[in-house]
Write an enzyme that holds these catalytic residues in place. Structure first.
Site, mmCIF file in Angstrom:
data_model
loop_
_atom_site.group_PDB
_atom_site.id
_atom_site.type_symbol
_atom_site.label_atom_id
_atom_site.label_comp_id
_atom_site.label_asym_id
_atom_site.label_seq_id
_atom_site.Cartn_x
_atom_site.Cartn_y
_atom_site.Cartn_z
ATOM 1 N N ARG A 29 1.296 -2.017 0.246
ATOM 2 C CA ARG A 29 0.110 -1.586 -0.503
ATOM 3 C C ARG A 29 -0.652 -0.520 0.270
ATOM 4 O O ARG A 29 -0.820 -0.626 1.490
ATOM 5 C CB ARG A 29 -0.811 -2.773 -0.781
ATOM 6 C CG ARG A 29 -0.201 -3.770 -1.723
ATOM 7 C CD ARG A 29 -1.166 -4.876 -2.104
ATOM 8 N NE ARG A 29 -0.431 -6.013 -2.632
ATOM 9 C CZ ARG A 29 0.100 -6.065 -3.857
ATOM 10 N NH1 ARG A 29 -0.067 -5.045 -4.690
ATOM 11 N NH2 ARG A 29 0.773 -7.123 -4.255
ATOM 12 N N ASP A 30 -1.126 0.487 -0.463
ATOM 13 C CA ASP A 30 -1.938 1.534 0.144
ATOM 14 C C ASP A 30 -3.257 0.932 0.628
ATOM 15 O O ASP A 30 -3.885 0.114 -0.054
ATOM 16 C CB ASP A 30 -2.197 2.647 -0.880
ATOM 17 C CG ASP A 30 -2.676 3.932 -0.218
ATOM 18 O OD1 ASP A 30 -1.923 4.920 -0.249
ATOM 19 O OD2 ASP A 30 -3.796 3.942 0.325
ATOM 20 N N HIS A 100 6.788 9.661 1.406
ATOM 21 C CA HIS A 100 6.507 8.385 0.742
ATOM 22 C C HIS A 100 6.223 8.667 -0.721
ATOM 23 O O HIS A 100 5.619 9.680 -1.072
ATOM 24 C CB HIS A 100 5.316 7.678 1.384
ATOM 25 C CG HIS A 100 4.127 8.549 1.610
ATOM 26 N ND1 HIS A 100 4.052 9.426 2.667
ATOM 27 C CD2 HIS A 100 2.990 8.708 0.905
ATOM 28 C CE1 HIS A 100 2.908 10.085 2.609
ATOM 29 N NE2 HIS A 100 2.248 9.682 1.535
ATOM 30 N N HIS A 102 4.211 7.463 -3.892
ATOM 31 C CA HIS A 102 3.095 6.648 -4.375
ATOM 32 C C HIS A 102 3.454 6.088 -5.743
ATOM 33 O O HIS A 102 3.909 6.829 -6.624
ATOM 34 C CB HIS A 102 1.833 7.503 -4.581
ATOM 35 C CG HIS A 102 1.238 8.078 -3.346
ATOM 36 N ND1 HIS A 102 0.087 7.577 -2.771
ATOM 37 C CD2 HIS A 102 1.595 9.131 -2.588
ATOM 38 C CE1 HIS A 102 -0.235 8.304 -1.706
ATOM 39 N NE2 HIS A 102 0.665 9.260 -1.576
HETATM 40 P P1 AMP Z 1 -0.570 11.116 1.414
HETATM 41 O O1 AMP Z 1 -1.976 11.623 1.342
HETATM 42 O O2 AMP Z 1 0.260 11.425 0.209
HETATM 43 O O3 AMP Z 1 0.112 11.512 2.718
HETATM 44 O O4 AMP Z 1 -0.684 9.529 1.396
HETATM 45 C C1 AMP Z 1 -0.939 8.770 2.531
HETATM 46 C C2 AMP Z 1 -1.453 7.457 2.047
HETATM 47 O O5 AMP Z 1 -1.318 6.519 3.089
HETATM 48 C C3 AMP Z 1 -2.927 7.463 1.648
HETATM 49 O O6 AMP Z 1 -3.041 7.086 0.275
HETATM 50 C C4 AMP Z 1 -3.568 6.458 2.588
HETATM 51 O O7 AMP Z 1 -4.571 5.686 1.966
HETATM 52 C C5 AMP Z 1 -2.384 5.621 2.997
HETATM 53 N N1 AMP Z 1 -2.490 4.983 4.292
HETATM 54 C C6 AMP Z 1 -2.868 5.525 5.469
HETATM 55 N N2 AMP Z 1 -2.785 4.627 6.449
HETATM 56 C C7 AMP Z 1 -2.338 3.476 5.892
HETATM 57 C C8 AMP Z 1 -2.038 2.176 6.409
HETATM 58 N N3 AMP Z 1 -2.196 1.875 7.687
HETATM 59 N N4 AMP Z 1 -1.590 1.244 5.530
HETATM 60 C C9 AMP Z 1 -1.443 1.540 4.217
HETATM 61 N N5 AMP Z 1 -1.679 2.749 3.691
HETATM 62 C C10 AMP Z 1 -2.136 3.704 4.515
#
Ligand code: AMP
Length: 114
Positions: A29-30, A100, A102
């Site tokens: 989960r994000d 990744h 989403h």
């Molecule tokens: P992006 O902006 O597409 O690189 O997405 C990175 C995502 O990772 C963001 O939606 C963040 O909220 C999420 N994120 C960052 N650190 C963590 C973590 N430790 N656990 C879960 N999600 C994370």
């Protein structure tokens, strides 16, 4: 070699709320969900951005998409619908440089891309 926060999650060095894993990927989960369901499907292979994919990664990317669709089916919101997104680099809003997918769903999502 890259060592992002997602590499640390994959190695079990920092916790995450895992919902799925197999030999090729993990899904968790994000931390800052943008929808009632917001799960990240992350390949174990460290690939920084979509620009760094090569032909040998074709099946891997397909597996991420199939895993996201299967998760939506299992959780019961596949028919209602959902959104999948890969962000790439600065203009795409990428903040973690380990690719990744989403998966967002669980409610009607706002339109648009920004
Ligand atoms: P992006 O902006 O597409 O690189 O997405 C990175 C995502 O990772 C963001 O939606 C963040 O909220 C999420 N994120 C960052 N650190 C963590 C973590 N430790 N656990 C879960 N999600 C994370």
């Amino acid at each position: 070699m890259s060592d992002t926060i997602f590499d640390k999650i994959i190695r079990g060095e920092i916790p995450a709320d895992f919902v799925y894993e197999d030999a090729d990927m993990v899904a968790f989960r994000d931390l800052h969900p943008q929808a009632p369901v917001h799960v990240l499907f992350v390949p174990r292979k460290p690939i920084a951005t979509l620009n760094d994919l090569s032909a040998e990664d074709t099946a891997l990317v397909g597996k991420l998409v199939l895993a996201a669709a299967a998760y939506a089916r299992r959780e019961g919101f596949a028919e209602a619908g959902y959104r999948t997104v890969f962000n790439c680099n600065h203009d795409g809003g990428q903040t973690v440089f380990h690719i990744h997918l989403h998966l967002l769903g669980g409610a009607p999502l706002r339109g648009g891309f920004a």
